[in-house]
Scaffold this motif. Structure first.
Motif, short mmCIF file in Angstrom:
data_model
loop_
_atom_site.label_atom_id
_atom_site.label_comp_id
_atom_site.label_asym_id
_atom_site.label_seq_id
_atom_site.Cartn_x
_atom_site.Cartn_y
_atom_site.Cartn_z
N VAL A 55 -32.05 10.99 25.97
CA VAL A 55 -32.12 11.48 24.61
C VAL A 55 -30.97 11.96 24.43
CG1 VAL A 55 -33.48 13.46 23.50
CG2 VAL A 55 -34.65 12.02 25.40
N MET A 56 -30.80 11.93 22.91
CA MET A 56 -29.45 12.57 22.34
C MET A 56 -30.04 13.60 21.21
SD MET A 56 -26.32 9.65 21.84
CE MET A 56 -25.31 9.07 22.78
N ILE A 57 -29.44 14.87 21.56
CA ILE A 57 -29.77 15.86 20.53
C ILE A 57 -28.75 16.09 19.78
CG2 ILE A 57 -30.51 18.25 20.56
CD1 ILE A 57 -31.24 18.09 23.58
N MET A 58 -29.15 16.06 18.24
CA MET A 58 -28.03 15.78 17.25
C MET A 58 -28.42 16.97 16.42
SD MET A 58 -27.78 11.67 16.77
CE MET A 58 -26.53 10.90 17.91
N ASN A 59 -27.41 17.50 15.86
CA ASN A 59 -27.29 18.55 14.75
C ASN A 59 -27.58 17.82 13.22
OD1 ASN A 59 -27.20 20.91 13.10
ND2 ASN A 59 -25.36 21.68 13.94
N ASN A 60 -28.57 18.05 12.56
CA ASN A 60 -28.41 17.28 11.24
C ASN A 60 -28.29 18.17 10.17
OD1 ASN A 60 -30.66 18.75 10.80
ND2 ASN A 60 -32.29 17.44 10.98
N THR A 61 -27.52 19.36 10.31
CA THR A 61 -27.09 20.11 9.38
C THR A 61 -25.92 19.27 8.28
OG1 THR A 61 -26.07 22.17 8.52
CG2 THR A 61 -25.00 20.99 10.53
N LYS A 62 -26.15 19.72 7.15
CA LYS A 62 -25.20 19.11 6.01
C LYS A 62 -24.32 20.15 5.45
CE LYS A 62 -25.51 15.85 2.29
NZ LYS A 62 -26.52 15.17 1.16
N GLU A 206 -33.39 7.75 22.73
CA GLU A 206 -34.21 8.56 22.05
C GLU A 206 -33.29 9.53 20.93
OE1 GLU A 206 -37.34 8.39 21.00
OE2 GLU A 206 -38.57 7.79 22.92
N THR A 207 -33.58 10.10 19.82
CA THR A 207 -32.55 10.83 19.21
C THR A 207 -33.48 12.03 18.81
OG1 THR A 207 -31.35 9.13 18.29
CG2 THR A 207 -31.44 11.25 17.10
N ALA A 208 -33.37 13.30 18.94
CA ALA A 208 -33.99 14.57 18.79
C ALA A 208 -33.24 15.15 17.88
CB ALA A 208 -34.59 15.42 19.95
N SER A 240 -37.93 21.45 15.59
CA SER A 240 -39.31 21.16 15.04
C SER A 240 -39.86 20.75 16.60
CB SER A 240 -39.31 19.80 14.22
OG SER A 240 -38.73 18.59 15.16
N GLN A 241 -41.40 20.54 16.50
CA GLN A 241 -42.08 20.29 17.37
C GLN A 241 -41.89 19.24 17.84
OE1 GLN A 241 -45.11 22.26 18.81
NE2 GLN A 241 -44.46 20.86 20.49
N ARG A 242 -41.78 18.16 16.90
CA ARG A 242 -41.26 16.54 17.16
C ARG A 242 -40.30 16.55 18.09
NH1 ARG A 242 -38.66 12.29 15.50
NH2 ARG A 242 -39.44 10.29 15.84
N SER A 243 -38.97 17.38 17.74
CA SER A 243 -37.82 17.29 18.69
C SER A 243 -37.88 17.97 20.00
CB SER A 243 -36.61 17.81 17.76
OG SER A 243 -36.32 16.97 16.69
N ASP A 245 -40.88 17.84 21.54
CA ASP A 245 -41.59 17.01 22.42
C ASP A 245 -40.78 15.83 22.82
OD1 ASP A 245 -43.97 18.54 21.74
OD2 ASP A 245 -44.54 17.27 20.29
N ILE A 246 -39.81 15.56 22.20
CA ILE A 246 -38.87 14.27 22.66
C ILE A 246 -38.02 14.66 23.71
CG2 ILE A 246 -36.83 12.80 21.94
CD1 ILE A 246 -38.31 12.81 19.26
N VAL A 247 -37.18 15.88 23.65
CA VAL A 247 -36.64 16.36 24.49
C VAL A 247 -37.26 16.93 25.95
CG1 VAL A 247 -35.09 18.55 25.35
CG2 VAL A 247 -34.91 17.44 22.82
N ASN A 248 -38.62 17.49 25.91
CA ASN A 248 -39.23 17.76 26.87
C ASN A 248 -39.64 16.42 27.78
OD1 ASN A 248 -38.95 20.58 26.43
ND2 ASN A 248 -40.71 20.76 25.08
#
Length: 349
Positions: A55-62, A206-208, A240-243, A245-248
């Motif tokens: 899993v890669m956790i990415m910050n999607n801020t703009k 996976e990407t979270a 988010s809940q989705r992210s 879940d992916i991480v967990n």
């Protein structure tokens, strides 16, 4: 650990003024914590360290174009206004930094653009350079935001001495940026190209996505020798809940869970359950991570090379070990790696 433990000499020529020609072809230093080894690669080689289910956790801020230039009423003096955060949408109130600050007092008005259709009134002093502005604009809120975007420029870091160039608007933004609200880019993510992301996806990585709207507080200098007395500014985060879940799922399957950047790491460490899992969250964080620190979520991280005495360097040292990071930075200087926002990258496994 004290502030002086994080000082080192950084030659000026190692400050990256421009990005690499291709996003994924900056250099990559790989730190293996278990074996205490250092390898030298290109960023696109990062794919070799990940497998299906990781899993890669990415910050999607703009990043939004937060730097404006206005003229003071009567004198016409040119004033730089750096938008920090919106306080009230209806009243169009913003926290800003102004420069030169000594000229700007409560009640002053600033005029923006050749037609001066955007005006701001100073209604409060917050810090030595900080002010609260009320923007006056004859139009809807969406028109007002469009006007800010039109007049603003990409807020490149202060150490980059050159003028903003047209390519900065695109390059000082991750390719997966979505949620507008940052005044600086989450720079580890700048190394990912569309092609590299596609290759990672095909490989089953996976990407979270999480959000931390980077504020200038991230870059505030630490001015106390005792790190426990340093206070971070609050920054808005969203998980988010989705992210979660992916991480967990990655944690439960004992996969590699990689925080892409210090902002992603701060975000996930700000919302950890008692069982060491990631919780969804929508709120603010002022978390400051420095050694010693036990990380709960990620077992791997990607980051850039950071400034001496910075909170970012302190976090890296907490994750990889202070002595190991010190050795890596000495090697980075010797091998002429580029530092800061447009610089080279580090993978810590």
């Amino acid at each position: 650990m004290k502030l002086s433990n994080f000082n080192f000499d950084l030659p000026d020529e190692l400050l990256a003024e421009h990005p690499a020609e291709h996003r994924d072809e900056s250099r990559l230093m790989v730190l293996d914590r278990a074996n205490q080894t250092i390898e030298h690669k290109l960023f696109k080689d990062v794919i070799d360290y990940f497998d299906e289910g990781d899993v890669m956790i990415m910050n999607n801020t703009k990043v939004f174009p937060a730097r404006l230039y206005g003229n003071k009423e009567k004198t016409g003096a040119r004033i730089e206004v750096f938008l920090l955060r919106e306080l009230n949408q209806e009243q169009r109130l913003w926290d800003v930094l102004v420069d030169p600050a000594r000229k700007i007092r409560i009640g002053n008005k600033l005029y923006f653009g050749d037609d001066e259709t955007l005006v701001a009134e100073v209604i409060d002093n917050t810090t030595s350079r900080g002010r609260t502005l009320r923007f006056l604009y004859d139009g809807s809120y969406s028109d007002f935001r469009r006007k800010l975007t039109e007049l603003g420029e990409t807020p490149l870091p202060k150490y980059i001495k050159r003028d903003v160039e047209p390519e900065d608007e695109e390059r000082y933004q991750t390719i997966y940026a979505k949620n507008e609200g940052a005044v600086a880019a989450p720079t580890a993510g700048l190394h990912f190209s569309k092609h590299l992301l596609k290759r990672l996806e095909i490989k089953g990585v996976e990407t979270a996505e999480v959000t931390l709207h980077v504020g200038l507080g991230t870059f505030n200098p630490v001015e106390v020798e005792d790190l426990s007395k340093h206070k971070m500014d609050s920054e808005e985060i969203l998980i988010s809940q989705r992210s979660a879940d992916i991480v967990n799922k990655g944690i439960e399957n004992k996969r590699r869970v990689c925080a892409v950047g210090t902002t992603s790491m701060r975000t996930i460490e700000s919302s950890v359950s008692s069982s060491g899992r990631l919780n969804p969250y929508d709120g603010w964080t002022n978390k400051f991570i420095f050694p010693p620190y036990d990380f709960s979520i990620a077992n791997c991280m990607i980051t850039n090379f950071h400034t001496p005495k910075s909170t970012l360097l302190m976090m890296i040292s907490a994750f990889a070990g202070h002595d190991f990071v010190k050795r890596a930075y000495e090697e980075a200087v010797k091998e002429k790696y580029k530092f800061y926002s447009y610089g080279d990258a580090m993978l810590i496994i």
